[in-house]
Design a protein around this motif. Structure first.
Motif, PDB file in Angstrom:
ATOM      1  N   GLU A 358       0.832  -1.211   0.000  1.00 61.91           N
ATOM      2  CA  GLU A 358       0.000   0.000   0.000  1.00 61.91           C
ATOM      3  C   GLU A 358       0.867   1.261   0.000  1.00 61.91           C
ATOM      4  OE1 GLU A 358      -0.512  -2.683   1.871  1.00 61.91           O
ATOM      5  OE2 GLU A 358      -2.491  -3.375   1.193  1.00 61.91           O
ATOM      6  N   GLU A 359       1.955   1.237   0.768  1.00 63.19           N
ATOM      7  CA  GLU A 359       2.837   2.408   0.814  1.00 63.19           C
ATOM      8  C   GLU A 359       3.524   2.636  -0.531  1.00 63.19           C
ATOM      9  OE1 GLU A 359       4.045   2.229   5.569  1.00 63.19           O
ATOM     10  OE2 GLU A 359       5.123   0.976   4.136  1.00 63.19           O
ATOM     11  N   MET A 360       3.955   1.541  -1.155  1.00 61.65           N
ATOM     12  CA  MET A 360       4.584   1.674  -2.471  1.00 61.65           C
ATOM     13  C   MET A 360       3.559   2.225  -3.471  1.00 61.65           C
ATOM     14  SD  MET A 360       7.688   0.667  -1.933  1.00 61.65           S
ATOM     15  CE  MET A 360       8.599   0.208  -3.396  1.00 61.65           C
ATOM     16  N   ALA A 361       2.340   1.695  -3.396  1.00 59.53           N
ATOM     17  CA  ALA A 361       1.296   2.112  -4.341  1.00 59.53           C
ATOM     18  C   ALA A 361       0.984   3.600  -4.181  1.00 59.53           C
ATOM     19  CB  ALA A 361       0.044   1.276  -4.132  1.00 59.53           C
ATOM     20  N   ALA A 362       0.950   4.069  -2.935  1.00 55.42           N
ATOM     21  CA  ALA A 362       0.608   5.474  -2.703  1.00 55.42           C
ATOM     22  C   ALA A 362       1.659   6.390  -3.335  1.00 55.42           C
ATOM     23  CB  ALA A 362       0.496   5.742  -1.196  1.00 55.42           C
ATOM     24  N   VAL A 363       2.937   6.033  -3.172  1.00 58.25           N
ATOM     25  CA  VAL A 363       3.991   6.868  -3.741  1.00 58.25           C
ATOM     26  C   VAL A 363       3.964   6.793  -5.272  1.00 58.25           C
ATOM     27  CG1 VAL A 363       6.491   7.235  -3.867  1.00 58.25           C
ATOM     28  CG2 VAL A 363       5.421   6.713  -1.675  1.00 58.25           C
ATOM     29  N   ALA A 366       1.306   8.986  -6.494  1.00 62.82           N
ATOM     30  CA  ALA A 366       1.713  10.399  -6.431  1.00 62.82           C
ATOM     31  C   ALA A 366       2.662  10.753  -7.576  1.00 62.82           C
ATOM     32  CB  ALA A 366       2.370  10.687  -5.081  1.00 62.82           C
ATOM     33  N   LEU A 367       3.408   9.776  -8.055  1.00 62.61           N
ATOM     34  CA  LEU A 367       4.306  10.029  -9.197  1.00 62.61           C
ATOM     35  C   LEU A 367       3.529  10.097 -10.512  1.00 62.61           C
ATOM     36  CD1 LEU A 367       7.328   7.709  -8.301  1.00 62.61           C
ATOM     37  CD2 LEU A 367       7.370  10.206  -8.454  1.00 62.61           C
ATOM     38  N   ILE A 402      -7.299  -6.574  -3.863  1.00 62.99           N
ATOM     39  CA  ILE A 402      -6.946  -5.155  -3.761  1.00 62.99           C
ATOM     40  C   ILE A 402      -7.460  -4.378  -4.965  1.00 62.99           C
ATOM     41  CG2 ILE A 402      -4.970  -3.560  -3.924  1.00 62.99           C
ATOM     42  CD1 ILE A 402      -3.452  -5.488  -2.077  1.00 62.99           C
ATOM     43  N   ASN A 403      -7.335  -4.976  -6.135  1.00 67.58           N
ATOM     44  CA  ASN A 403      -7.778  -4.277  -7.350  1.00 67.58           C
ATOM     45  C   ASN A 403      -9.293  -4.092  -7.398  1.00 67.58           C
ATOM     46  OD1 ASN A 403      -5.331  -3.613  -8.616  1.00 67.58           O
ATOM     47  ND2 ASN A 403      -5.107  -5.723  -9.349  1.00 67.58           N
ATOM     48  N   ARG A 404     -10.003  -4.879  -6.605  1.00 70.38           N
ATOM     49  CA  ARG A 404     -11.464  -4.676  -6.532  1.00 70.38           C
ATOM     50  C   ARG A 404     -11.794  -3.458  -5.684  1.00 70.38           C
ATOM     51  NH1 ARG A 404     -11.882 -10.494  -7.352  1.00 70.38           N
ATOM     52  NH2 ARG A 404     -11.447 -11.010  -5.194  1.00 70.38           N
ATOM     53  N   GLY A 405     -10.851  -3.044  -4.842  1.00 59.47           N
ATOM     54  CA  GLY A 405     -11.056  -1.849  -4.012  1.00 59.47           C
ATOM     55  C   GLY A 405     -10.762  -0.579  -4.799  1.00 59.47           C
ATOM     56  N   ASP A 406     -10.553   0.518  -4.087  1.00 61.52           N
ATOM     57  CA  ASP A 406     -10.308   1.772  -4.821  1.00 61.52           C
ATOM     58  C   ASP A 406      -8.980   2.409  -4.432  1.00 61.52           C
ATOM     59  OD1 ASP A 406     -11.065   2.364  -2.319  1.00 61.52           O
ATOM     60  OD2 ASP A 406     -12.490   3.952  -2.845  1.00 61.52           O
ATOM     61  N   LEU A 407      -7.918   1.715  -4.770  1.00 58.09           N
ATOM     62  CA  LEU A 407      -6.571   2.198  -4.475  1.00 58.09           C
ATOM     63  C   LEU A 407      -6.199   3.369  -5.393  1.00 58.09           C
ATOM     64  CD1 LEU A 407      -4.700   1.080  -2.350  1.00 58.09           C
ATOM     65  CD2 LEU A 407      -3.588  -0.319  -4.086  1.00 58.09           C
ATOM     66  N   GLY A 408      -6.887   3.481  -6.517  1.00 57.79           N
ATOM     67  CA  GLY A 408      -6.595   4.586  -7.442  1.00 57.79           C
ATOM     68  C   GLY A 408      -5.408   4.310  -8.335  1.00 57.79           C
ATOM     69  N   ILE A 409      -4.880   3.101  -8.267  1.00 58.23           N
ATOM     70  CA  ILE A 409      -3.787   2.707  -9.163  1.00 58.23           C
ATOM     71  C   ILE A 409      -3.893   1.199  -9.340  1.00 58.23           C
ATOM     72  CG2 ILE A 409      -2.143   2.537  -7.221  1.00 58.23           C
ATOM     73  CD1 ILE A 409       0.051   3.466  -9.176  1.00 58.23           C
ATOM     74  N   LYS A 537      11.173   5.659  -1.700  1.00 53.73           N
ATOM     75  CA  LYS A 537      11.946   6.749  -2.317  1.00 53.73           C
ATOM     76  C   LYS A 537      12.701   6.282  -3.563  1.00 53.73           C
ATOM     77  CE  LYS A 537      16.135   6.198   0.304  1.00 53.73           C
ATOM     78  NZ  LYS A 537      17.145   6.639   1.203  1.00 53.73           N
ATOM     79  N   HIS A 538      12.977   4.968  -3.657  1.00 47.33           N
ATOM     80  CA  HIS A 538      13.678   4.476  -4.851  1.00 47.33           C
ATOM     81  C   HIS A 538      12.820   4.585  -6.108  1.00 47.33           C
ATOM     82  CE1 HIS A 538      16.110   1.632  -2.020  1.00 47.33           C
ATOM     83  NE2 HIS A 538      16.599   2.864  -2.018  1.00 47.33           N
ATOM     84  N   LEU A 539      11.512   4.722  -5.927  1.00 47.32           N
ATOM     85  CA  LEU A 539      10.647   4.848  -7.103  1.00 47.32           C
ATOM     86  C   LEU A 539      11.019   6.091  -7.909  1.00 47.32           C
ATOM     87  CD1 LEU A 539       7.254   3.861  -5.427  1.00 47.32           C
ATOM     88  CD2 LEU A 539       8.531   2.493  -7.083  1.00 47.32           C
TER      89      LEU A 539
END
Ligand code: DGT
Ligand code: CA
Ligand code: CA
Ligand code: ZN
Length: 575
Positions: A358-363, A366-367, A402-409, A537-539
């Protein structure tokens, strides 16, 4: 003191302790702390200075290490390091950089021969004396001589990422000088070369002596090497990276940008071309040989145009056919960072990553990405707690949920599956079949003979679930050479099967080399560009991968993660 410097003192001491075959637990704790400190968003110095805070807030830093950090802040070293340096000279650390030589062998060499420098080591190998020691032979001597040669080639060079970080900071500083209109990077940094010798910055406008006088007082400058009318050369930080700064008037700024961007071979070719047109090209401008009239100089574009060429992107200026292509107006339309829609190689806490999915997905969101693939390790990497078949299947299920939810990515379920020594996949095929994106990578037995490595990779891409070959040559810049294999043969097979080559954007890898990218493209291969992030941050390292792709002349259509999600996932081989 910067965090990297704290980290370096700890890591260095750990290396020396390893040579001294000390307790492994202590060594690991120094190494872990070094990694954590290097990646910590706040400065250790600030935390130490704040009575309200405690450095133990940094993961991996306990009471003992807190004490050590205070000692470093007070006097630039600590007790254990001093002890180690009394036993082994700092040159012993350099020996650790020679591939094929572990800490145990180094200890033995130091003890037996009283040799602790690379020069001394080279002499021993040349004179065939190393073979006197247990478990060392002629083959190892040869290997050590080869490693020393490649070490010498890389000595004094720095990772592009480090050079870019320094260049950005100094650019911002220079831009604040009165009268300065523009500051740009030139040299190998602008060309996106994976390692660089020094940083070249060009300043337009301002009073040279005022700009340079202020520049040499920048807090990161440790030594002023040279100072002339419009030029200064300095060294930065403990690492000693050299930075050359030149201050120029507008009328010759474009010519200087062209000249100091290089590469040298590109410039030589350009100058030869100018002479054929009765012109002379130098860092001040393009002039008529007769009469010395200036015909261009303010911009790079006009210089190339007058020479009958399209403007050549800096990444291509290596005299590899770009001038001919520019003449025919056939330069490729290079891929850019904005074309990338997703990142396809990253690790989470499930294995050796530092964050959750989830943390990776959020960043990533944002990118501005549309999708990512989570690609943790497989079970052969036991140290990283790699996934077995059951965890692979459960993970694929979790991602569908997870993809059934609304992660936005959009998340693709992936795996970085180890290629075993014989080319087999580390995970059973029916488990792999559950995943969206299987990257196959080599992490072990990297010193096989070329023919055996070729067979191994050819066998790996026989697995119908593999879609990408991860960090395809295994190189670690300045540390480990690419493993040798018949690249053309593997590229040909990969193209036939619709398997993509990864361009790994991790600054220590930047694997593939531009020449191999071009070779693979010529065989019809497609590519992915991915950061191999182990931390959110490596993203942000994607631009380095894009630079490598540009150095390999790639266009948007060559890179699969420029496609929208639905088309992307269908772009590989059919199952
Ligand atoms: P590096 O620093 O080793 O990573 O590579 P560069 O390309 O940044 O090389 P550097 O810093 O020595 O010089 C910057 C550019 O200046 C270089 O790419 C081309 C130009 N240059 C330097 N010396 C010469 C020269 O003797 N002849 C020509 N034509 N160009 C030169
Ligand atoms: Ca340079
Ligand atoms: Ca330079
Ligand atoms: Zn890997």
């Amino acid at each position: 003191m910067e965090n990297v410097e704290y980290a370096r003192l700890l890591a260095e001491t750990a290396d020396l302790m390893e040579i001294a075959s000390e307790d492994g637990f202590r060594i690991r704790s120094y190494r872990n702390a070094a990694t954590a400190i290097e990646g910590y968003p706040q400065r250790v110095d600030d935390i130490l200075a704040d009575p309200e805070r405690n450095v133990t807030e940094i993961p991996g830093v306990g009471k003992g290490l807190a004490f050590v950090l205070h000692e470093i802040k007070d006097r630039g070293s600590f007790e254990r390091r001093d002890e180690m340096l009394a036993r082994y000279p700092p040159t012993a650390l350099e020996m650790l950089k020679i591939q094929g030589l572990g800490p145990k062998s180094i200890a033995l060499i130091i003890e037996h021969f009283r040799v602790s420098t690379i020069d001394g080591l080279e002499k021993l190998a040349r004179e065939q004396k190393l073979r006197e020691l247990p478990r060392m032979g002629a083959k190892l001597e040869e290997k050590i001589l080869r490693s020393i040669a490649s070490y010498r080639q890389s000595a004094g060079r720095f990772l592009l990422s480090f050079a870019v970080e320094v260049a950005e900071e100094l650019k911002a500083f220079l831009a604040e000088s009165p009268g300065v209109e523009e500051v740009q990077q030139a040299g190998s940094v602008r060309r996106g070369k994976e390692t660089v010798g020094d940083v070249d910055l060009l300043v337009c406008g301002g009073d040279p002596s005022e700009v340079l006088g202020r520049f040499v007082k920048h807090p990161r400058v440790t030594e002023v090497l040279a100072r002339g009318g419009n030029k200064a050369s300095v060294k930065i930080g403990l690492e000693g990276l050299q930075v050359d700064v030149r201050v120029l008037p507008r009328e010759s700024y474009g010519a200087a940008m062209q000249y100091f961007t290089g590469s040298k071979v590109h410039n030589v070719a350009l100058r030869t071309r100018a002479i054929k047109q009765g012109l002379t090209l130098n860092e001040y401008g393009l002039f008529k040989i007769e009469g010395e009239e200036r015909v261009a100089g303010e911009t790079e574009e006009e210089i190339y145009r007058i020479l009958g060429l399209d403007w050549v992107p800096p990444e291509m200026r290596e005299s590899q056919g770009e001038i001919e292509a520019a003449e025919r107006h056939e330069l490729p339309h290079l891929l850019s960072l904005a074309d990338i829609r997703g990142d396809l190689h990253m690790h989470t806490r499930e294995t050796d990553g530092r964050a959750t999915l989830e943390e990776m997905a959020a960043v990533a969101k944002a990118l501005g990405y549309d999708y990512i693939a989570i690609t943790d390790h497989s079970k052969a990497l036991a140290m990283a707690n790699g996934l077995d078949e059951d965890r692979v299947i459960a993970f694929a299920e979790k991602v569908r949920e997870i993809n059934r939810g609304d992660l936005g990515i959009r998340i693709f379920s992936g795996l970085e599956c180890d290629i075993l020594r014989d080319g087999k996949m580390d995970i059973a095929w029916d488990a792999l079949a559950n995943l969206d994106l299987v990257i196959a990578s080599v992490h072990s037995h990297m010193n096989l003979e070329s023919a055996e490595m070729t067979e191994r990779l050819l066998a790996a891409i026989e697995c119908p679930h593999v879609k990408v070959l991860g960090h395809p040559t295994g190189r670690i810049l300045l540390h480990r050479e690419a493993y040798p294999y018949d690249f053309e043969k593997v590229a040909m097979a990969a193209a036939g099967k619709g398997i993509a080559f990864e361009i790994n954007a991790s600054p220590e890898r930047l694997d593939l080399h531009s020449a191999l990218i071009r070779s693979a493209k010529a065989k019809g291969c497609k590519f992915t560009i991915a950061t191999d992030a182990h931390h959110p941050k490596h993203l942000a390292n994607m631009p380095f991968g894009v630079m490598m792709a540009r150095r390999g002349w790639l266009e948007k259509g060559d890179v699969l993660n420029t496609l929208p999600a639905e088309r992307f996932i269908k772009a590989f081989r059919p199952h």
